[in-house]
Design an enzyme around this catalytic site. Structure first.
Site, short mmCIF file in Angstrom:
data_model
loop_
_atom_site.label_atom_id
_atom_site.label_comp_id
_atom_site.label_asym_id
_atom_site.label_seq_id
_atom_site.Cartn_x
_atom_site.Cartn_y
_atom_site.Cartn_z
CD GLU A 10 74.40 -42.49 -29.17
OE1 GLU A 10 73.63 -41.82 -28.46
OE2 GLU A 10 74.19 -42.67 -30.38
CE1 TYR A 22 69.24 -43.63 -28.07
CE2 TYR A 22 71.10 -42.82 -26.77
CZ TYR A 22 70.44 -42.94 -27.98
OH TYR A 22 70.98 -42.39 -29.10
CG ASP A 61 65.61 -41.03 -29.11
OD1 ASP A 61 64.67 -41.57 -29.74
OD2 ASP A 61 66.11 -39.95 -29.43
#
Length: 291
Positions: free
Chosen positions: A37, A120, A138
């Site tokens: 991520e 996020y 997102d």
DNA sequence: GATCCGTGGAA
DNA sequence: TTTCCAAGGAT
């Protein structure tokens, strides 16, 4: 259109068309999800995959990365871009190791307290690593919601107070179903409901898409460029200086770093900025190295 | 809320 | 060639 039917269309499509990505493998560890991520923050999937593999082989758990000098993270980041993320990821590994027993936290407020983790990423980790039920928002999801639900050609600027409730309203009640819906919405935005030339003829939401029903109205006002010109920018200069330092294990004199940037003023701003960000350190009189 | 922060591929 | 933009975060 009930939210459940909307979600079901996305989840069913995702079950058939999901890409086989490393972080979707069964048993992929939470640490791997966290690293992926960070790397995926503004960097395309295809560029992340090989780097992610290197990182997890070298640093299979947070403590391994935390034990390294932060400069090693910057070096291993290579050309993923936005190298401050490498520094934050290292700091995140240190915090996880020293404050959380080496275990990636599961709850969103705790995740939000870690370096480099925002709205996020915190929810992405809680959902994709641990299977908990949260709305993930997102750039892909904001675009799909804007079009399919709101009938707009594109999403407005990110706004958590508006974006999170909008996604929550669509979220299935079941944890696992909600996780697949989040992932499916992102995948839909990445593969079908793309920013340019969306493939509406392949979209599982076509029959219920508000944008399609409205006749695909376009944006009325021209949007300003999403970024300033890169050529000749300070960002380019910072990248050039850092590239020299990544390529060597030894400190480098400023005279040699300066060769990477033609404009002296720009070189000065680049070095000052990199020092301020902690991406480089001064180890002597006009001699620099990775931290 | 606006701005800053890399890199590279596609249109 | 230029422009767009890609699983954002911090200030």
């Amino acid at each position: 259109m009930p939210a459940t039917a909307f979600a079901a269309a996305v989840v069913d499509w995702f079950a058939l068309h999901a890409r086989d990505l490393p972080w979707r493998r069964p048993g992929f560890p939470p640490w791997g999800t966290l690293v992926s991520e960070f790397m995926l923050q503004q960097t395309p999937v295809v560029r992340v995959i090989p780097r992610l593999d290197e990182w997890l082989t070298r640093w299979p758990e947070p403590a391994a990365l935390a034990a390294e000098a932060p400069g090693e993270a910057v070096r291993a980041w290579q050309s993923l871009g936005y190298p401050r993320r490498a520094l934050r990821l290292h700091a995140c590994a240190v915090a996880i190791t020293t404050e959380h027993g080496g275990v990636v936290p599961r709850d969103v407020p705790t995740l939000l307290g870690l370096p480099g983790i925002g709205d996020y990423t915190a929810r992405a980790i809680a959902v994709f690593a641990y299977g908990d039920r949260h709305p993930v928002v997102d750039t892909n999801i904001r675009r799909v919601v804007a079009r399919a639900v709101e009938g707009l050609p594109d999403a407005a600027a990110p706004n958590a107070k508006r974006d999170l409730p909008a996604m929550t309203a669509l979220l299935p009640a079941d944890d696992g179903e909600a996780a697949r819906f989040n992932a499916g919405m992102m995948e839909l935005g990445a593969l079908i409901c793309t920013a340019r030339s969306p493939k509406c003829e392949l979209c599982p939401l076509a029959a219920q898409c508000a944008w399609r029903a409205a006749g695909y109205p376009e944006t009325e006002v021209a949007r300003r460029p999403v970024q300033k010109a890169y050529e000749g920018s300070d960002r380019q200069a910072r990248g050039a200086v850092l590239r020299v330092l990544r390529a060597t294990a030894h400190p480098v004199p400023g005279s040699r770093l300066g060769e990477a940037v033609t404009d002296p003023a720009r070189y000065g701003r680049a070095v000052a900025g990199l020092l301020a960000d902690g991406l480089i350190v001064a180890v002597g009189d006009d001699v620099f190295a990775l931290p």
